[in-house]
Motif scaffolding. Sequence first.
Motif, PDB file in Angstrom:
ATOM      1  N   ASN A 219      37.630  45.758   9.123  1.00  0.00           N
ATOM      2  CA  ASN A 219      36.516  45.044   9.738  1.00  0.00           C
ATOM      3  C   ASN A 219      36.295  45.447  11.195  1.00  0.00           C
ATOM      4  N   ASN A 246      30.866  40.014   2.036  1.00  0.00           N
ATOM      5  CA  ASN A 246      31.220  39.482   3.350  1.00  0.00           C
ATOM      6  C   ASN A 246      32.588  38.821   3.402  1.00  0.00           C
ATOM      7  N   ASN A 247      33.153  38.531   2.243  1.00  0.00           N
ATOM      8  CA  ASN A 247      34.499  37.945   2.176  1.00  0.00           C
ATOM      9  C   ASN A 247      35.310  38.681   1.115  1.00  0.00           C
ATOM     10  N   TYR A 249      38.694  40.967   0.011  1.00  0.00           N
ATOM     11  CA  TYR A 249      40.110  41.010   0.379  1.00  0.00           C
ATOM     12  C   TYR A 249      40.863  42.069  -0.412  1.00  0.00           C
ATOM     13  N   SER A 437      39.721  35.282  10.748  1.00  0.00           N
ATOM     14  CA  SER A 437      40.360  35.286   9.428  1.00  0.00           C
ATOM     15  C   SER A 437      41.780  34.779   9.407  1.00  0.00           C
ATOM     16  N   ARG A 444      41.614  40.995   4.827  1.00  0.00           N
ATOM     17  CA  ARG A 444      40.151  41.013   4.780  1.00  0.00           C
ATOM     18  C   ARG A 444      39.611  42.376   5.216  1.00  0.00           C
ATOM     19  N   ASP A 459      28.724  35.832   0.018  1.00  0.00           N
ATOM     20  CA  ASP A 459      29.719  35.161   0.848  1.00  0.00           C
ATOM     21  C   ASP A 459      30.887  34.607   0.038  1.00  0.00           C
ATOM     22  N   LYS A 461      34.323  34.511  -1.942  1.00  0.00           N
ATOM     23  CA  LYS A 461      35.564  35.267  -1.746  1.00  0.00           C
ATOM     24  C   LYS A 461      35.861  36.092  -3.000  1.00  0.00           C
ATOM     25  N   SER A 496      34.216  32.969  -7.276  1.00  0.00           N
ATOM     26  CA  SER A 496      35.479  33.329  -6.617  1.00  0.00           C
ATOM     27  C   SER A 496      36.652  32.940  -7.508  1.00  0.00           C
ATOM     28  N   GLU A 516      40.671  28.307  -2.862  1.00  0.00           N
ATOM     29  CA  GLU A 516      39.261  27.976  -2.723  1.00  0.00           C
ATOM     30  C   GLU A 516      39.021  26.513  -2.359  1.00  0.00           C
ATOM     31  N   HIS A 519      40.625  25.910   1.397  1.00  0.00           N
ATOM     32  CA  HIS A 519      40.583  27.093   2.263  1.00  0.00           C
ATOM     33  C   HIS A 519      41.791  27.197   3.186  1.00  0.00           C
TER      34      HIS A 519
END
Length: 555
Positions: A219, A246-247, A249, A437, A444, A459, A461, A496, A516, A519
């Motif tokens: 990133n 955007n998320n 991993y 993060s 990430r 967005d 995950k 996710s 999830e 978080h």
Amino acid sequence: MLILFIIIAPYIFKIILIGDAFYIDDEYSYVNIAINDAQVIGACYVFYKAAEFSNKHLFYILRSFALFLYIFYLLDIGLIIFFSTRLYVSDVLNMYDDIFLFLNGFGLTEFIITIFIILCTILFIKKTHVEKTKSLYKTFLLIVLMSTFSVGFLYEPNTSVRSVFFRNYVDINFNSTYSKTYTDQFVSTFTYSPESNCSQIESRPPDSIYIFLVESWSNYHSELFGNQNNWTPYLDDLAKNNISLNNFYANGFTTEAGLYSLLTGRLPILYGQIMKLDGAIGLMNFPKTNTLPYEMAKLGYHPYFITSGDLNFLDKGEWLKKIGFSSIIGAADYSDSSQRYLFNSVSDGELFDKVEHVIQSDSRPKFIVIENVSTHAPFYSPGINGEPIQSEKKAFLYTDKLLSDLIFNVKTENSLIIVMSDHRAMTTITELEKEVSGGMSVSRVPGFIMWNQKKWQLDKKIQQTDLMSSIVGLIQGRQCAGDVKGALFPIEQAISPKCIFHARGDSRELITVKCEENHQEFNIVLDGDKTRSQMETTESKLAVDIVNYTRIQQH
């Protein structure tokens, strides 16, 4: 006097440099390192001095042992500074067959390291005249070292996030719990199995599927994903105008872990597997499972794996063949006259030319995974005359432009293109990454998809292990998600997984998890039957069950 300086200098250096680096997280960092490392340094000096009063054979045994303690101590410091990981002796024992990679890239740095090791060996092994008179400073130093050595047996570093770096490497090797096995009773009574729910979606088979693994893309390299350096402007532009993840991993901290996660859909959480010097997974030691290339072949796609690097490294070529790739291209498949870089690789320019040639010359539906090398630390890219230039910024700018040009040349209306990082770069986590993060900064990474001319910011995950079932599901018209798996397609209804997992590189007994529901991040300690979460949350029991299930299934 010289031997005292040689032994003590790296000890003082580590206390000052690494203690200062970790002080922000632990106000006792200097003390932690000084006390724990004194055990190694003290033992090294004692064995060195004891040899002076021994017979000929015992002399060389004691001095050799002191030398090994010292060399491993230096290696451990280097791994902490450059790779944020610790030295495991088994890594050294398992890397003997890859020594040719070191010799192949033999340059000034390697020459200096070799000369230093030779000089140290001479200094440690050479017999010196023993002075009869006592030296006050030597006596004082020995008392200080041995006192600190003794305290180390009673002293426990606190449980900060940096504690793995405060323990000395002997303690790390003998007292880590990641290699503890499960008992037969635990395995026989373990009943958890991941839940997954599937629903029917529209079947949309792409003409061909291309996955570009951008080595170490992080990133902080990207203005779009990290709001920091603008070193991948062309890839950022493609991400902005297509489907940006955007998320996203990475499940591990090495290329091999990324490949394993992507191509098998399984978490790279080790159990009884061989580790290599860089912490990478010995891929051939994992059991064969359903894999993405096998699934793609059954669906009518010809599976290619194309890289510029050496396929002998970590048995990568054999493993790729084992998991179903029909066509595999590596360093040996380029011209002998090509300029060579890290891992005997050719430049990314030659790699991408090869990819374009394969795509244009094969009219069959294709599944192609492309892996580059230029953006691998220490970041070598070609200069004007092809000479290696070491610069992280230049390496990413170089690959960024070439890869975006290749994508522009090979994309079609109905091709599926996925561009993703294999893992975050093995460099220091930036303050902005930590702020955004947290503990998952090491996991990430950037990623984006080009599909069906859709522009979307996703967005949800998503992790590397989600890609296999997502791609197969897109073709078969099925969306499946649950405890372990997320689903990418259809993008508007992406799901996710319940938890994101990252196998840590700094401390192998820890798995960092982000679930999830709340978080909240927490760590799971790998400890055989006693594998546990360091923090009780509503999802921690599920996460521990998933980790135990993943490890037991590997054996």
